[in-house]
Structures are given as structure tokens and as C-alpha cells.
Design an enzyme around this catalytic site. Sequence first.
Site, PDB file in Angstrom:
ATOM      1  N   LYS A 153       2.701  -1.770  -7.918  1.00 48.30           N
ATOM      2  CA  LYS A 153       3.923  -1.813  -8.184  1.00 48.30           C
ATOM      3  C   LYS A 153       5.340  -2.702  -7.691  1.00 48.30           C
ATOM      4  O   LYS A 153       5.752  -3.054  -8.062  1.00 48.30           O
ATOM      5  CB  LYS A 153       4.630  -0.088  -8.617  1.00 48.30           C
ATOM      6  CG  LYS A 153       5.626  -0.134  -9.886  1.00 48.30           C
ATOM      7  CD  LYS A 153       5.574  -0.539 -11.219  1.00 48.30           C
ATOM      8  CE  LYS A 153       7.045  -0.378 -11.156  1.00 48.30           C
ATOM      9  NZ  LYS A 153       7.210  -0.801 -12.714  1.00 48.30           N
ATOM     10  N   GLU A 181      -0.864  -9.446 -17.653  1.00 46.27           N
ATOM     11  CA  GLU A 181      -0.662  -8.787 -16.307  1.00 46.27           C
ATOM     12  C   GLU A 181      -1.491  -7.003 -17.459  1.00 46.27           C
ATOM     13  O   GLU A 181      -1.943  -6.717 -16.123  1.00 46.27           O
ATOM     14  CB  GLU A 181       0.538  -8.435 -15.946  1.00 46.27           C
ATOM     15  CG  GLU A 181       1.483  -7.154 -16.615  1.00 46.27           C
ATOM     16  CD  GLU A 181       3.150  -6.844 -15.698  1.00 46.27           C
ATOM     17  OE1 GLU A 181       2.607  -6.624 -14.547  1.00 46.27           O
ATOM     18  OE2 GLU A 181       4.265  -6.743 -16.303  1.00 46.27           O
ATOM     19  N   CYS A 216       0.965  -1.485  -0.170  1.00 44.10           N
ATOM     20  CA  CYS A 216      -0.031  -0.101  -0.357  1.00 44.10           C
ATOM     21  C   CYS A 216       0.731   1.173   0.316  1.00 44.10           C
ATOM     22  O   CYS A 216       1.646   1.220   0.451  1.00 44.10           O
ATOM     23  CB  CYS A 216      -0.778  -0.074   1.024  1.00 44.10           C
ATOM     24  SG  CYS A 216      -1.908  -1.554   1.727  1.00 44.10           S
ATOM     25  N   ASN A 232       1.361  -0.263   6.220  1.00 45.51           N
ATOM     26  CA  ASN A 232       2.156  -0.823   4.619  1.00 45.51           C
ATOM     27  C   ASN A 232       2.440  -2.104   5.139  1.00 45.51           C
ATOM     28  O   ASN A 232       3.394  -1.923   5.815  1.00 45.51           O
ATOM     29  CB  ASN A 232       2.305  -0.226   3.484  1.00 45.51           C
ATOM     30  CG  ASN A 232       3.319  -0.716   2.943  1.00 45.51           C
ATOM     31  OD1 ASN A 232       2.502  -1.908   2.370  1.00 45.51           O
ATOM     32  ND2 ASN A 232       4.256  -0.573   2.523  1.00 45.51           N
ATOM     33  N   GLY A 233       1.872  -3.184   4.832  1.00 48.90           N
ATOM     34  CA  GLY A 233       2.547  -4.514   5.385  1.00 48.90           C
ATOM     35  C   GLY A 233       1.637  -5.400   5.729  1.00 48.90           C
ATOM     36  O   GLY A 233       0.506  -5.490   5.879  1.00 48.90           O
ATOM     37  N   HIS A 258       6.703 -31.565 -26.403  1.00 46.37           N
ATOM     38  CA  HIS A 258       6.178 -32.148 -24.882  1.00 46.37           C
ATOM     39  C   HIS A 258       4.882 -31.392 -24.541  1.00 46.37           C
ATOM     40  O   HIS A 258       5.109 -31.896 -23.267  1.00 46.37           O
ATOM     41  CB  HIS A 258       7.480 -31.972 -24.185  1.00 46.37           C
ATOM     42  CG  HIS A 258       9.056 -32.124 -24.706  1.00 46.37           C
ATOM     43  ND1 HIS A 258       8.949 -33.717 -25.737  1.00 46.37           N
ATOM     44  CD2 HIS A 258       9.721 -31.030 -25.511  1.00 46.37           C
ATOM     45  CE1 HIS A 258      10.071 -33.479 -25.757  1.00 46.37           C
ATOM     46  NE2 HIS A 258      11.021 -32.649 -26.161  1.00 46.37           N
ATOM     47  N   GLU A 289       9.087 -13.080 -20.889  1.00 48.26           N
ATOM     48  CA  GLU A 289       8.572 -11.336 -20.067  1.00 48.26           C
ATOM     49  C   GLU A 289       7.386 -10.572 -21.270  1.00 48.26           C
ATOM     50  O   GLU A 289       6.535 -10.552 -21.069  1.00 48.26           O
ATOM     51  CB  GLU A 289       9.662 -10.389 -20.972  1.00 48.26           C
ATOM     52  CG  GLU A 289      10.002  -9.742 -20.635  1.00 48.26           C
ATOM     53  CD  GLU A 289       8.728  -8.456 -18.581  1.00 48.26           C
ATOM     54  OE1 GLU A 289       8.769  -7.867 -18.708  1.00 48.26           O
ATOM     55  OE2 GLU A 289       9.180  -9.859 -18.288  1.00 48.26           O
ATOM     56  N   LYS A 335       4.218  -9.547 -20.141  1.00 50.50           N
ATOM     57  CA  LYS A 335       3.203  -8.580 -20.367  1.00 50.50           C
ATOM     58  C   LYS A 335       2.388  -8.125 -20.410  1.00 50.50           C
ATOM     59  O   LYS A 335       1.036  -7.590 -20.117  1.00 50.50           O
ATOM     60  CB  LYS A 335       4.539  -7.400 -20.891  1.00 50.50           C
ATOM     61  CG  LYS A 335       5.334  -7.020 -20.745  1.00 50.50           C
ATOM     62  CD  LYS A 335       5.748  -5.662 -19.842  1.00 50.50           C
ATOM     63  CE  LYS A 335       5.611  -6.212 -18.030  1.00 50.50           C
ATOM     64  NZ  LYS A 335       7.339  -6.504 -17.522  1.00 50.50           N
ATOM     65  N   TRP A 347      -3.928  -2.073  -1.418  1.00 44.74           N
ATOM     66  CA  TRP A 347      -3.389  -3.329  -2.264  1.00 44.74           C
ATOM     67  C   TRP A 347      -4.247  -4.090  -1.117  1.00 44.74           C
ATOM     68  O   TRP A 347      -3.581  -4.775  -0.335  1.00 44.74           O
ATOM     69  CB  TRP A 347      -2.211  -3.862  -2.394  1.00 44.74           C
ATOM     70  CG  TRP A 347      -2.041  -4.276  -3.451  1.00 44.74           C
ATOM     71  CD1 TRP A 347      -2.823  -4.203  -5.120  1.00 44.74           C
ATOM     72  CD2 TRP A 347      -1.795  -5.999  -3.533  1.00 44.74           C
ATOM     73  NE1 TRP A 347      -2.478  -5.182  -5.257  1.00 44.74           N
ATOM     74  CE2 TRP A 347      -2.607  -6.005  -4.937  1.00 44.74           C
ATOM     75  CE3 TRP A 347      -2.231  -6.164  -2.485  1.00 44.74           C
ATOM     76  CZ2 TRP A 347      -2.063  -7.779  -4.617  1.00 44.74           C
ATOM     77  CZ3 TRP A 347      -1.096  -8.018  -2.562  1.00 44.74           C
ATOM     78  CH2 TRP A 347      -1.954  -9.168  -3.772  1.00 44.74           C
ATOM     79  N   ARG A 379       1.029   1.370  -5.804  1.00 47.49           N
ATOM     80  CA  ARG A 379       1.527   0.574  -4.749  1.00 47.49           C
ATOM     81  C   ARG A 379       0.447   0.357  -4.635  1.00 47.49           C
ATOM     82  O   ARG A 379      -0.084  -0.934  -4.040  1.00 47.49           O
ATOM     83  CB  ARG A 379       2.002   1.060  -3.769  1.00 47.49           C
ATOM     84  CG  ARG A 379       3.216   2.203  -3.808  1.00 47.49           C
ATOM     85  CD  ARG A 379       3.061   3.230  -2.938  1.00 47.49           C
ATOM     86  NE  ARG A 379       4.648   2.218  -1.725  1.00 47.49           N
ATOM     87  CZ  ARG A 379       5.180   1.835  -1.706  1.00 47.49           C
ATOM     88  NH1 ARG A 379       5.994   2.261  -2.657  1.00 47.49           N
ATOM     89  NH2 ARG A 379       5.344   0.731  -0.468  1.00 47.49           N
TER      90      ARG A 379
HETATM   91  C1  AGP Z   1       6.753  -6.828 -13.444  1.00 51.02           C
HETATM   92  O1  AGP Z   1       5.401  -5.512 -14.729  1.00 51.02           O
HETATM   93  C2  AGP Z   1       5.400  -6.992 -12.772  1.00 51.02           C
HETATM   94  N1  AGP Z   1       4.985  -5.437 -12.628  1.00 51.02           N
HETATM   95  C3  AGP Z   1       6.205  -7.477 -11.701  1.00 51.02           C
HETATM   96  O2  AGP Z   1       6.678  -8.814 -12.282  1.00 51.02           O
HETATM   97  C4  AGP Z   1       7.649  -7.122 -10.990  1.00 51.02           C
HETATM   98  O3  AGP Z   1       8.964  -6.928 -12.079  1.00 51.02           O
HETATM   99  C5  AGP Z   1       8.410  -7.714 -10.165  1.00 51.02           C
HETATM  100  O4  AGP Z   1       6.752  -7.482  -8.768  1.00 51.02           O
HETATM  101  C6  AGP Z   1       9.655  -7.530  -9.192  1.00 51.02           C
HETATM  102  O5  AGP Z   1       8.815  -6.147  -9.257  1.00 51.02           O
HETATM  103  P1  AGP Z   1      10.508  -5.483  -8.763  1.00 51.02           P
HETATM  104  O6  AGP Z   1      11.343  -5.742  -9.867  1.00 51.02           O
HETATM  105  O7  AGP Z   1       9.768  -3.958  -8.261  1.00 51.02           O
HETATM  106  O8  AGP Z   1      11.272  -6.389  -7.407  1.00 51.02           O
END
Ligand code: AGP
Length: 608
Positions: free
Chosen positions: A603, A488, A2, A100-101, A504, A481, A485, A74, A27
Site C-alpha cells: 500500500k 494491479e 513493511c 522497515n526500509g 501513432h 488510472e 487498476k 515486502w 504494507r
Molecule cells: C495505486 O492503486 C497504487 N496503490 C499506487 O500506485 C499508489 O497510488 C502509489 O504508490 C502512490 O501512493 P500514495 O498516494 O500513498 O503516495
Amino acid sequence: MCGIVGYVGPRQASEILINGLSRLEYRGYDSAGLATLGPSGLEVRKFAGRVSVLRDSVTDSAVAGTCGVAHTRWATHGPPNQTNAHPHTDCSGGVAVVHNGIIENADMLRRLLSSERHCFRSDTDTEVLAHLVERSSATSLEGRVIDALSDVEGTLGVAVVDSTDPDKIVVARRGSPVLLGIGDDEYFVASDVGALLGHTRSVVYLSDGDIAVLTRSGYRIMDRWEQEQVRPVDTIEWDLETMALGGHAHFMHKEIHEQQHSVANALRGRLLPDEGRARLNGLNLDAEDVAGIKRVVLLGCGTSFHAGLVGRHLIEHLAGIPVDVDIASEFRTRRRLPMSGALTVAISQSGETADTLEGLKAARSAGAHVVGLVNVVGSTIARETDGGIYLHAGPEIGVASTKAFTSQVVALTLLALHLGRHTGLSVEDGRAVAKSLAALPELIEECMTVERQVRRVAEDCASAQTALFLGRGISVPVALEGALKLKEVSYIHAEGYPAAEMKHGPIALIEKGTPVIVLAPKDDVFTKTVSNMQEVKARGGRLIVVTTDGHDELDELADELIRVPASSPLLSPVLTVIPLQLLAYHTALLRGCDVDRPRNLAKSVTVE
Ligand code: AGP
């Protein structure tokens, strides 16, 4: 994960708090709220939904006061709704807490407090904090917060106000990032620097166990025995402009288009082309340290893990040192074998990902030398490691990581070159790598010309139920990757796979028209990748191929052929990933998705 913000000073707090929250929204963005201490005591306002809902619902007069705290959420405990939004208050309604936590023993504490007739209004773990503060008999608010935290297990960045102790905010840090902002006669608290920009550039990063007290007259930091703690005042390098959209419709689009500059920043002052070397002074690794490296362990989550997978190819190829790459959350729960002689690199854009942080602590306790590869200056992982490489990519606000990936791959190439020139890589080969790296920013800019074609390809993908991304060798992480993308931001189910693995099992997923995105740069596994494409074609898959310029061997086979500039095969991931970033962006747009704030995501993942 958060975002929390706090303010005490001469100005009305609510506007400052809400502006701060809107810059922390990446966040967490499922609900938001604030509490101010004003002439009529404590005022609390909280709503489900984005910070904009809070902004539209709150008028200054309703929440008057020059001291307050705020939160954007969050959800971890209790569904995202108005009741579970922060701040949470005690029975008297005079104490307000934003957190936050995760409070790991919240259930036990809730039972204890309920047995003492404390009334709970929400489903959250956080609310126990408000009642624990209320329960304490200490005279000062900081004393009561210290008391409350002595019963709590888990991670927290917390800010507390109390109507009986106005114009004071008590802040505590244990595992979640918290920093103080030092202004002219005013003080701030925030989860990260974004909330402070425009007010001050002077910040104090709290360490685990710190308790801070902010009042109109200043701030002090202490430990749980109320012993004063001294923390340095740092200066933020980013400004409001770098945090703005800069004419783009979304941060994701802006950050994709910033990659020419972010990669140039990652290279600045670090290439010694004549010597064929990389200069990485921040690593704190001298020749003797490098000679002692028997293996390299790369740790990360999500996109950072994928960058690590590219890093393995780079380090093994250029330095000849064996490399293990691990998803940090899995690494830290496996049996820990001795790690002396292992250089462990914690890869993280935010520098706050809890699993990566705990992973590096586990590696260190097993004897590894731990360094960080981080973008956010002053972040926890940066301060926890014995040295590291900053990406200097600037703030990455879009939840889907883009420019951080290309900068991470470039930084890992610099690391591979640095190690390689200590383990036998020739000056000629070193010069060739340095030359290829220096050419990247221009090639990236050239890569952006594919956007119009990619937008057209996105029109085909936007109605797909599933998509497959394939690659071989150094392109496998790019396939992973690309799939991440698309998943998400567009919510289309997508899988990245080593192309040879298709037969396979996953090839069973292919039917007429299934979009299959293949990474096929002209490298030493190109021919084998072409055979895999023919297997897909034979089953009716729609072949969308990303390849490098300078050949026409795929013109017939591919349904869509996206060309990126040719570069050293080792660096092709920096270029071949860009069409995939753009594909995810435009597909999400066409599906009406919230590109910068995808559902269920945030994020930086500061909880385990
Ligand atoms: C990627 O687009 C995501 N936001 C997520 O997988 C991210 O890469 C992951 O949470 C790691 O974050 P960081 O690089 O800040 O540790």
C-alpha cells in the site's frame, strides 16, 4: 515497505503483536514473524506467507512474554521465504531486530562483520543491524543501537529487543514512518496507526533521528547524543469500525462504495457557495502568497500522479496558472532549476511514499513553496510540508487506490477554485464550480447502479490477455488510472493512452475482440473521441464505452455502453473512473486474484 509492531506491558505480547500485524498487512504480506522476551528468554517465530500463517503456527505458550516485536514483510533484499523473514537475530540469538526500509551499505557492513566472524543466516540487508548491535560495547541496549546506526546508511524504522535487557524495546526512525502508542501502563510501537486501534488513541510520531526507549514504566525519546527530545502526543481520529470490512467482501469494494461519503468529507466546511469560493485554511496561503505563484508543480506516484494530471486541467482552466505534473521519482533525479514562484503540491494518499517525500524536499531546496495533499493525518509528508489539504477519506486499506483518487480530484478542484478566485475567476463561475462540487456525492451514489452491468462486462474481460483504455483531454488521466487498476488487481496487461495517439502506434495491438475501454463524456472533445472509436471498431476492437447520460449518439457504435450521470465536464473524472474501478474489481474476482493484497505490491511505498 513493511509493517513493524512492538509491545511492552502487563499483557501477553504475541496476540497483540499478531493482531497489529494483520492490520498492517497492506504494507507487505510475503512473510511475517515475531520475537518475544519471556521466562525462557527470546523466542522467535517466522514464516513465509501471510500473517494468518504466523497466527496458525504460534500458540501463546510457545511464545510467552509481555514484551516483543513483530514484522510483516515486502521483500527488497532476499526472496520472500522463512529464512529472510523478520525478526533477524545476532550470533548469540539474544538480540532480535525488525526493520522497515533499506540499508544501502549492507554489503560492505556484511563483509566487515563476516571478517569479524559474525555468522549470517539470511540474504537480507536487515540482518547486519542485529550483528552491529551485538558488536557494540555500549552498556545499554539504546547505546548499542545508537552505535549500530552510526555505521548504517539508508532508511529505517527499526525496533530491537535483547534478552539481556528484558522488558525493553529500543526504536529508531530515519526516513521510514514509526510511531509510539501510549496506553494505560503499556506501550506500543508501529509503522502506522492501524496496529494501535483498539488499544489506544494516543500516539507520538517520531521524527527522523529519534531513538525511543519503551519499558513497562514509560517511554523516553532522545537523539543520537542521548539528549532528551520532546514530541507531542496526538489523538487518532479513526477507529476499529472504520478499519473493518463493514459487510463487504473486500476493502477495495468497500472503498469504492464509500466514495459518496469520502467525497462529502473532502468538501465538508470547504465550500462557500454564495461567494463562489473554497475555504482551505490549512494551506497557509494568503492573498499575497497566491499572487506570487507563477506556476504550480504537482508531484505524485501511481494513482496520485494520475490525480495530478487531472489537477493540471482544473488549475489551468480555473486559475489560468501554468501547471507542471511530474512523477516524483523522475522529478527528483532531473537537474533542479530554480523554483521560486512555484507552488509545489505533493499528492499522496499514505503521506509516506519515499519518492514523493524526496521530491518535495528537492523542490523546497530549489526555492518552491511546498504544500501537501494527503489522506493520512500525521504522516511524514503532512508534517514535512508548509501547509496542505487533508482528504479526510478515512483509512484506505485496499492496495489498489480508489476513493483516494476521487477525493484527490475533488481537493484539487477546491485548490483550483481557491487560486482561481484570486486570479480573476468570476463569482458566477466560482458559484457554478461550487454548485457542481456540492452535487457530486449524490451523483456518485447514482453511479454505483452500473455495477451489475460492469460485472457482466468483466466476464468478457476476464479472459483477455491485454486491454486498452482511451480518453481525450481531462479523460486521459482516467484512462491511465483505469489501466493501472486493471493491471494491479487482475494482472491483465493494460495500457491507458490519449485516444489520438492510437494511430501513432498502439493501434497495432488491436485485433478481433481486444477490449478497448473508451472514456467519452459529452464534453468538448467528444466528437474527436468518437472518430477514434471508429478507428478501433474498424480493426475489430470490442468497444466498451463509458459516457455521460442524456444522449444516444453512441448506441450503435459501442459494444457495451456504460452511462454515468452528467456533471460539469471538469468533474467528469470523479464519475467516469467509478465503472473502471468496478471493472478492475470484478475482473480480478473472476480471475481468482487476491483483490486486497495483489501480488508484488504494497500500500505505501516507503522505499525508493
Ligand atoms: C495505486 O492503486 C497504487 N496503490 C499506487 O500506485 C499508489 O497510488 C502509489 O504508490 C502512490 O501512493 P500514495 O498516494 O500513498 O503516495
